[in-house]
Design a protein around this motif. Structure first.
Motif, PDB file in Angstrom:
ATOM      1  N   ASN A  11       0.866  -1.179   0.000  1.00  0.00           N
ATOM      2  CA  ASN A  11       0.000   0.000   0.000  1.00  0.00           C
ATOM      3  C   ASN A  11       0.904   1.231   0.000  1.00  0.00           C
ATOM      4  N   ILE A  12       0.651   2.148  -0.924  1.00  0.00           N
ATOM      5  CA  ILE A  12       1.452   3.368  -0.987  1.00  0.00           C
ATOM      6  C   ILE A  12       0.522   4.569  -1.058  1.00  0.00           C
ATOM      7  N   LEU A  13       0.994   5.658  -0.547  1.00  0.00           N
ATOM      8  CA  LEU A  13       0.219   6.895  -0.593  1.00  0.00           C
ATOM      9  C   LEU A  13       0.823   7.796  -1.657  1.00  0.00           C
ATOM     10  N   LEU A  14      -0.001   8.266  -2.563  1.00  0.00           N
ATOM     11  CA  LEU A  14       0.448   9.112  -3.659  1.00  0.00           C
ATOM     12  C   LEU A  14      -0.429  10.346  -3.743  1.00  0.00           C
ATOM     13  N   THR A  15       0.091  11.407  -4.309  1.00  0.00           N
ATOM     14  CA  THR A  15      -0.717  12.606  -4.520  1.00  0.00           C
ATOM     15  C   THR A  15      -1.703  12.348  -5.649  1.00  0.00           C
ATOM     16  N   GLU A  16      -2.715  13.169  -5.716  1.00  0.00           N
ATOM     17  CA  GLU A  16      -3.740  13.004  -6.753  1.00  0.00           C
ATOM     18  C   GLU A  16      -3.135  13.165  -8.140  1.00  0.00           C
ATOM     19  N   ASP A  17      -2.175  14.093  -8.291  1.00  0.00           N
ATOM     20  CA  ASP A  17      -1.530  14.306  -9.602  1.00  0.00           C
ATOM     21  C   ASP A  17      -0.799  13.049 -10.065  1.00  0.00           C
ATOM     22  N   VAL A  18      -0.067  12.433  -9.147  1.00  0.00           N
ATOM     23  CA  VAL A  18       0.686  11.229  -9.507  1.00  0.00           C
ATOM     24  C   VAL A  18      -0.277  10.098  -9.842  1.00  0.00           C
ATOM     25  N   VAL A  19      -1.336   9.941  -9.069  1.00  0.00           N
ATOM     26  CA  VAL A  19      -2.324   8.894  -9.336  1.00  0.00           C
ATOM     27  C   VAL A  19      -2.929   9.102 -10.717  1.00  0.00           C
ATOM     28  N   GLN A  20      -3.266  10.346 -11.052  1.00  0.00           N
ATOM     29  CA  GLN A  20      -3.861  10.631 -12.359  1.00  0.00           C
ATOM     30  C   GLN A  20      -2.887  10.287 -13.477  1.00  0.00           C
ATOM     31  N   VAL A  23      -2.796   6.560 -13.868  1.00  0.00           N
ATOM     32  CA  VAL A  23      -4.022   6.093 -14.526  1.00  0.00           C
ATOM     33  C   VAL A  23      -3.939   6.367 -16.030  1.00  0.00           C
ATOM     34  N   ASP A  24      -3.476   7.565 -16.390  1.00  0.00           N
ATOM     35  CA  ASP A  24      -3.343   7.912 -17.815  1.00  0.00           C
ATOM     36  C   ASP A  24      -2.357   6.968 -18.510  1.00  0.00           C
ATOM     37  N   LEU A  25      -1.223   6.709 -17.855  1.00  0.00           N
ATOM     38  CA  LEU A  25      -0.210   5.820 -18.435  1.00  0.00           C
ATOM     39  C   LEU A  25      -0.754   4.395 -18.542  1.00  0.00           C
ATOM     40  N   ALA A  26      -1.528   3.970 -17.543  1.00  0.00           N
ATOM     41  CA  ALA A  26      -2.121   2.629 -17.576  1.00  0.00           C
ATOM     42  C   ALA A  26      -3.049   2.496 -18.776  1.00  0.00           C
ATOM     43  N   GLY A  34      -0.580  -1.810 -11.062  1.00  0.00           N
ATOM     44  CA  GLY A  34       0.691  -2.445 -10.666  1.00  0.00           C
ATOM     45  C   GLY A  34       1.626  -2.609 -11.851  1.00  0.00           C
ATOM     46  N   GLY A  35       1.076  -2.906 -13.027  1.00  0.00           N
ATOM     47  CA  GLY A  35       1.871  -3.042 -14.241  1.00  0.00           C
ATOM     48  C   GLY A  35       2.545  -1.727 -14.621  1.00  0.00           C
ATOM     49  N   VAL A  36       1.825  -0.632 -14.377  1.00  0.00           N
ATOM     50  CA  VAL A  36       2.400   0.685 -14.670  1.00  0.00           C
ATOM     51  C   VAL A  36       3.604   0.943 -13.764  1.00  0.00           C
ATOM     52  N   VAL A  37       3.455   0.621 -12.481  1.00  0.00           N
ATOM     53  CA  VAL A  37       4.569   0.819 -11.547  1.00  0.00           C
ATOM     54  C   VAL A  37       5.764  -0.044 -11.970  1.00  0.00           C
TER      55      VAL A  37
END
Length: 150
Positions: A11-20, A23-26, A34-37
């Motif tokens: 479990n990791i905590l990320l900012t909304e910008d990083v999450v977005q 998601v875009d890269l995914a 997880g594949g994106v990471v």
């Protein structure tokens, strides 16, 4: 991507910008979160490896150039010195040949047969001068190196 390995949940905590961005890269790469990471970690490692290789190549070229410049300068000095010594030696041979002709010398009184006291004194003087000049050169090189490392 590496071979199939056992997945570990983190479990990791990320900012909304990083999450977005993830998601875009995914969506772009058609991967899971997880594949994106994993994709980003592998890409990062490849980039770092390529950067290191480029840095090593650049450093290698710089070292070669500096060594070549340094050695070429030394070789040039040696070549000039050798030419001067050769010229002086040739002149001395010509002078001695002329001297032997003018004195009608029939044989050579070599230093293997006899050394005069002035000759022995000159030999000692030249040896001391060469040793002194050599020591001065070594001292100057040590001084130059110590100034370089400051």
């Amino acid at each position: 991507m590496p071979k199939k390995q056992k997945k570990i949940q983190k479990n990791i905590l990320l900012t909304e910008d990083v999450v977005q961005k993830l998601v875009d890269l995914a969506a772009e790469k058609n991967l899971t979160f997880g594949g994106v990471v994993e994709y980003l970690v592998v890409a990062h490692e490849e980039h770092r490896s390529a950067e290191n290789e480029k840095l090593l190549t650049t450093m290698d070229a710089m070292i070669k150039k500096n060594l070549q410049d340094l050695l070429m300068d030394d070789v040039k000095r040696i070549r000039i010195t050798a030419n001067v010594i050769d010229r002086h030696t040739q002149m001395m041979l010509e002078f001695w040949n002329h001297y032997f002709i003018m004195t009608d010398a029939k044989s050579l009184g070599s230093t293997q047969r006899y050394k005069t006291p002035p000759f022995e004194e000159a030999e000692v003087l030249v040896k001391e001068r060469v040793a002194h000049n050599r020591q001065k050169k070594l001292d100057a090189e040590v001084r130059q190196k110590s100034e370089t490392y400051r």
